[in-house]
Write a protein that holds these residues in place. Sequence first.
Motif, PDB file in Angstrom:
ATOM      1  N   GLN A  93       0.829  -1.206   0.000  1.00 47.48           N
ATOM      2  CA  GLN A  93       0.000   0.000   0.000  1.00 47.48           C
ATOM      3  C   GLN A  93       0.864   1.256   0.000  1.00 47.48           C
ATOM      4  O   GLN A  93       0.564   2.217  -0.715  1.00 47.48           O
ATOM      5  CB  GLN A  93      -0.944  -0.007   1.206  1.00 47.48           C
TER       6      GLN A  93
ATOM      7  N   CYS B  15      -5.414   1.421  -0.990  1.00 47.83           N
ATOM      8  CA  CYS B  15      -5.688   1.487   0.450  1.00 47.83           C
ATOM      9  C   CYS B  15      -7.143   1.924   0.611  1.00 47.83           C
ATOM     10  O   CYS B  15      -7.456   3.113   0.569  1.00 47.83           O
ATOM     11  CB  CYS B  15      -4.736   2.470   1.126  1.00 47.83           C
TER      12      CYS B  15
ATOM     13  N   ASP C 237     -10.527   3.098   5.707  1.00 48.89           N
ATOM     14  CA  ASP C 237     -10.286   4.444   6.216  1.00 48.89           C
ATOM     15  C   ASP C 237      -9.162   4.500   7.240  1.00 48.89           C
ATOM     16  O   ASP C 237      -8.294   5.385   7.178  1.00 48.89           O
ATOM     17  CB  ASP C 237     -11.565   5.017   6.837  1.00 48.89           C
TER      18      ASP C 237
ATOM     19  N   SER D  32      -5.831   3.961   5.629  1.00 55.81           N
ATOM     20  CA  SER D  32      -5.503   5.133   4.815  1.00 55.81           C
ATOM     21  C   SER D  32      -4.963   6.267   5.685  1.00 55.81           C
ATOM     22  O   SER D  32      -4.019   6.969   5.303  1.00 55.81           O
ATOM     23  CB  SER D  32      -6.751   5.597   4.056  1.00 55.81           C
TER      24      SER D  32
ATOM     25  N   ASP E  21      -1.219   7.899   5.399  1.00 53.01           N
ATOM     26  CA  ASP E  21      -0.993   9.353   5.280  1.00 53.01           C
ATOM     27  C   ASP E  21      -0.058   9.843   6.374  1.00 53.01           C
ATOM     28  O   ASP E  21       0.828  10.667   6.133  1.00 53.01           O
ATOM     29  CB  ASP E  21      -2.326  10.104   5.379  1.00 53.01           C
TER      30      ASP E  21
END
Length: 217
Positions: free
Chosen positions: A155, A162, A165, A168, A172
């Motif tokens: 990922q 990805c 949530d 993700s 980030d």
Amino acid sequence: MKVRIEFTYKTPKGTTSSFTSEEMPAGQAILIAEDLEKTGRARSFTFIDPKDHTWSLKELKAFMKGIETEPHNITVYFDGGFDLKTKKSGLGCAIYYEQDGKSYRLRKNALVEELQTNNEAEYAALHLALQELDFLGVHHIDVKIVGDSQVVINQLNGEWPCLEDELSKWADRIEDKFKQLGITPEYQVISRKRNREADRLATQALEEIEITSTIEL
């Protein structure tokens, strides 16, 4: 740091041509350039890093000499484990690096309770490792990131989407940390057997055995 070499070559009869090498470690590139320079036929050396920043031979040699006093040649191993019964996660990381001509190994683990899945624990373990790199003062350098989680590594390197949530958000967070430190990650997936040091640290965290150590190798 890895670089490509661009240079001009001139034959004894005056024929010239330009060449670009494959990417290689900066130290190796310097040795090759200096060896070519001794022939008297190669000149106009330019070194290009992965961010397309260009360096002269003098600039690259000065940079490489400067990082000798800082952590470099860094490899990070990470692993996370999640206990379904207790809803606790164990995070582990082992960081190998060189500094001032010596080799070191840093080991760190942590027990956390706010995660929900094993994949989250894997991401959190890598984030723990990045915090340790920050404490070491690592910046603007290539770092090898090694783990047995295909989900996390694929990922992060963009090979897998990805879609969840929470994952993700972790991705980030980690990418933001890389940018903050100026680190260029080089990802590698290995088997769980080869990742047993980080796996053991994560297991010890779940057993409430806290590990924080740095030794010279």
